[in-house]
Design a protein around this motif. Structure first.
Motif, PDB file in Angstrom:
ATOM      1  N   THR A 100       0.836  -1.196   0.000  1.00  0.00           N
ATOM      2  CA  THR A 100       0.000   0.000   0.000  1.00  0.00           C
ATOM      3  C   THR A 100       0.871   1.247   0.000  1.00  0.00           C
ATOM      4  O   THR A 100       2.096   1.175   0.195  1.00  0.00           O
ATOM      5  N   ASP A 101       0.233   2.391  -0.189  1.00  0.00           N
ATOM      6  CA  ASP A 101       0.973   3.655  -0.168  1.00  0.00           C
ATOM      7  C   ASP A 101       1.611   3.924   1.188  1.00  0.00           C
ATOM      8  O   ASP A 101       2.606   4.642   1.262  1.00  0.00           O
ATOM      9  N   ASP A 102       1.036   3.379   2.259  1.00  0.00           N
ATOM     10  CA  ASP A 102       1.622   3.599   3.580  1.00  0.00           C
ATOM     11  C   ASP A 102       2.365   2.363   4.100  1.00  0.00           C
ATOM     12  O   ASP A 102       2.526   2.168   5.304  1.00  0.00           O
ATOM     13  N   PHE A 103       2.868   1.552   3.183  1.00  0.00           N
ATOM     14  CA  PHE A 103       3.677   0.379   3.522  1.00  0.00           C
ATOM     15  C   PHE A 103       4.814   0.748   4.478  1.00  0.00           C
ATOM     16  O   PHE A 103       5.110   0.008   5.413  1.00  0.00           O
ATOM     17  N   HIS A 104       5.422   1.901   4.258  1.00  0.00           N
ATOM     18  CA  HIS A 104       6.566   2.330   5.071  1.00  0.00           C
ATOM     19  C   HIS A 104       6.205   2.532   6.547  1.00  0.00           C
ATOM     20  O   HIS A 104       7.081   2.632   7.390  1.00  0.00           O
ATOM     21  N   ARG A 105       4.922   2.546   6.884  1.00  0.00           N
ATOM     22  CA  ARG A 105       4.485   2.703   8.275  1.00  0.00           C
ATOM     23  C   ARG A 105       4.356   1.357   9.014  1.00  0.00           C
ATOM     24  O   ARG A 105       3.998   1.326  10.184  1.00  0.00           O
ATOM     25  N   SER A 106       4.665   0.275   8.330  1.00  0.00           N
ATOM     26  CA  SER A 106       4.572  -1.051   8.950  1.00  0.00           C
ATOM     27  C   SER A 106       5.537  -1.154  10.127  1.00  0.00           C
ATOM     28  O   SER A 106       6.664  -0.669  10.065  1.00  0.00           O
ATOM     29  N   THR A 107       5.085  -1.821  11.185  1.00  0.00           N
ATOM     30  CA  THR A 107       5.942  -2.033  12.356  1.00  0.00           C
ATOM     31  C   THR A 107       6.103  -3.514  12.701  1.00  0.00           C
ATOM     32  O   THR A 107       6.969  -3.863  13.495  1.00  0.00           O
ATOM     33  N   PHE A 108       5.264  -4.365  12.113  1.00  0.00           N
ATOM     34  CA  PHE A 108       5.322  -5.801  12.375  1.00  0.00           C
ATOM     35  C   PHE A 108       5.230  -6.581  11.065  1.00  0.00           C
ATOM     36  O   PHE A 108       4.621  -6.113  10.108  1.00  0.00           O
ATOM     37  N   VAL A 109       5.805  -7.772  11.083  1.00  0.00           N
ATOM     38  CA  VAL A 109       5.656  -8.714   9.976  1.00  0.00           C
ATOM     39  C   VAL A 109       5.198 -10.037  10.566  1.00  0.00           C
ATOM     40  O   VAL A 109       5.776 -10.526  11.545  1.00  0.00           O
ATOM     41  N   LEU A 110       4.167 -10.599   9.964  1.00  0.00           N
ATOM     42  CA  LEU A 110       3.716 -11.944  10.310  1.00  0.00           C
ATOM     43  C   LEU A 110       4.177 -12.875   9.196  1.00  0.00           C
ATOM     44  O   LEU A 110       3.967 -12.588   8.017  1.00  0.00           O
ATOM     45  N   GLU A 111       4.810 -13.979   9.577  1.00  0.00           N
ATOM     46  CA  GLU A 111       5.378 -14.924   8.620  1.00  0.00           C
ATOM     47  C   GLU A 111       4.675 -16.268   8.782  1.00  0.00           C
ATOM     48  O   GLU A 111       4.663 -16.833   9.870  1.00  0.00           O
ATOM     49  N   SER A 159      -0.144  -2.755  13.459  1.00  0.00           N
ATOM     50  CA  SER A 159      -0.535  -3.238  14.787  1.00  0.00           C
ATOM     51  C   SER A 159      -0.835  -4.726  14.668  1.00  0.00           C
ATOM     52  O   SER A 159      -1.188  -5.217  13.593  1.00  0.00           O
ATOM     53  N   LEU A 160      -0.697  -5.419  15.791  1.00  0.00           N
ATOM     54  CA  LEU A 160      -0.918  -6.861  15.773  1.00  0.00           C
ATOM     55  C   LEU A 160      -2.382  -7.187  16.015  1.00  0.00           C
ATOM     56  O   LEU A 160      -2.996  -6.648  16.939  1.00  0.00           O
ATOM     57  N   PRO A 161      -2.944  -8.079  15.201  1.00  0.00           N
ATOM     58  CA  PRO A 161      -4.319  -8.523  15.437  1.00  0.00           C
ATOM     59  C   PRO A 161      -4.359  -9.461  16.649  1.00  0.00           C
ATOM     60  O   PRO A 161      -3.335 -10.009  17.063  1.00  0.00           O
ATOM     61  N   GLU A 162      -5.535  -9.630  17.201  1.00  0.00           N
ATOM     62  CA  GLU A 162      -5.701 -10.577  18.295  1.00  0.00           C
ATOM     63  C   GLU A 162      -5.761 -11.991  17.736  1.00  0.00           C
ATOM     64  O   GLU A 162      -6.074 -12.201  16.566  1.00  0.00           O
ATOM     65  N   ASN A 163      -5.449 -12.956  18.569  1.00  0.00           N
ATOM     66  CA  ASN A 163      -5.596 -14.378  18.237  1.00  0.00           C
ATOM     67  C   ASN A 163      -4.842 -14.801  16.979  1.00  0.00           C
ATOM     68  O   ASN A 163      -5.415 -15.379  16.067  1.00  0.00           O
ATOM     69  N   ILE A 164      -3.567 -14.513  16.937  1.00  0.00           N
ATOM     70  CA  ILE A 164      -2.723 -14.958  15.826  1.00  0.00           C
ATOM     71  C   ILE A 164      -2.445 -16.445  16.009  1.00  0.00           C
ATOM     72  O   ILE A 164      -2.093 -16.885  17.099  1.00  0.00           O
ATOM     73  N   GLU A 165      -2.620 -17.204  14.941  1.00  0.00           N
ATOM     74  CA  GLU A 165      -2.374 -18.646  14.990  1.00  0.00           C
ATOM     75  C   GLU A 165      -0.964 -18.923  15.517  1.00  0.00           C
ATOM     76  O   GLU A 165      -0.024 -18.189  15.223  1.00  0.00           O
TER      77      GLU A 165
END
Length: 183
Positions: A100-111, A159-165
């Motif tokens: 997205t246009d605000d990709f640079h604002r990411s603070t977390f990566v889920l793999e 931000s991190l979602p709740e209930n990540i597998e």
């Protein structure tokens, strides 16, 4: 496009501020690097986000293989070798990249990893639907590796979602280096 990632496992008592300082002092060196779409400087910290260890696990997405080859063989990767020793570099092919246009604002990566199981027809396989989906993504990258028949999805979030597998790895982004046209 190609993806590249290596993992540096660090001792449980390692001060992760050393990595943060290293990235703060040197991360800018890959800003606008030849053929690099982006590099995400990723870390895990023991006992944070369910992590069992400390680690430095940067992720690179290359637009062309020439830049990746130059990075590995013309001195840049030597800094990793001198600091952390011989590391295996995982290489994959990008299946899809959506930023997205605000990709640079990411603070977390889920793999998240999935296996592509044997089949007699890959044409109808919708790889994107094999993975979890998260709202408010800043970016998603899916990478496949046909010599292992594995896929990995990287979801970039602010931000991190709740209930990540449980099987999904969580990384903190220390810095994002990007192609200057994305900034």
């Amino acid at each position: 496009m190609h993806a590249m990632q290596y993992h540096v496992d660090l001792p449980a008592d390692y001060d992760m501020n050393i990595i943060r300082k290293r990235v703060r002092n040197n991360g800018w060196k890959t800003d606008g690097y030849q053929d690099l779409l982006f590099k995400a400087y990723l870390i895990t910290e023991k006992d944070k986000h369910r992590s069992l260890h400390n680690g430095y696990c940067p992720l690179y997405i290359w637009k062309q293989s020439e830049g990746m080859t130059d990075f590995v063989f013309k001195g840049s990767f030597d800094h990793i070798l001198r600091s952390f020793g011989w590391k295996q570099i995982n290489i994959g092919i990008t299946y899809s990249v959506h930023l997205t246009d605000d990709f640079h604002r990411s603070t977390f990566v889920l793999e998240e990893y999935v296996t592509i199981h044997p089949t007699d027809c890959l044409e109808n396989l919708d790889i994107a639907h094999l993975f979890s989906h998260f709202n408010n993504n800043k970016g998603e990258v899916i990478v496949y590796n046909p010599d292992k028949w594995k896929c990995v999805k990287y979801s970039f979030l602010d931000s991190l979602p709740e209930n990540i597998e449980q099987q999904i790895h969580i990384y903190d982004i220390v810095h994002l280096s990007m192609d200057h046209s994305m900034a």
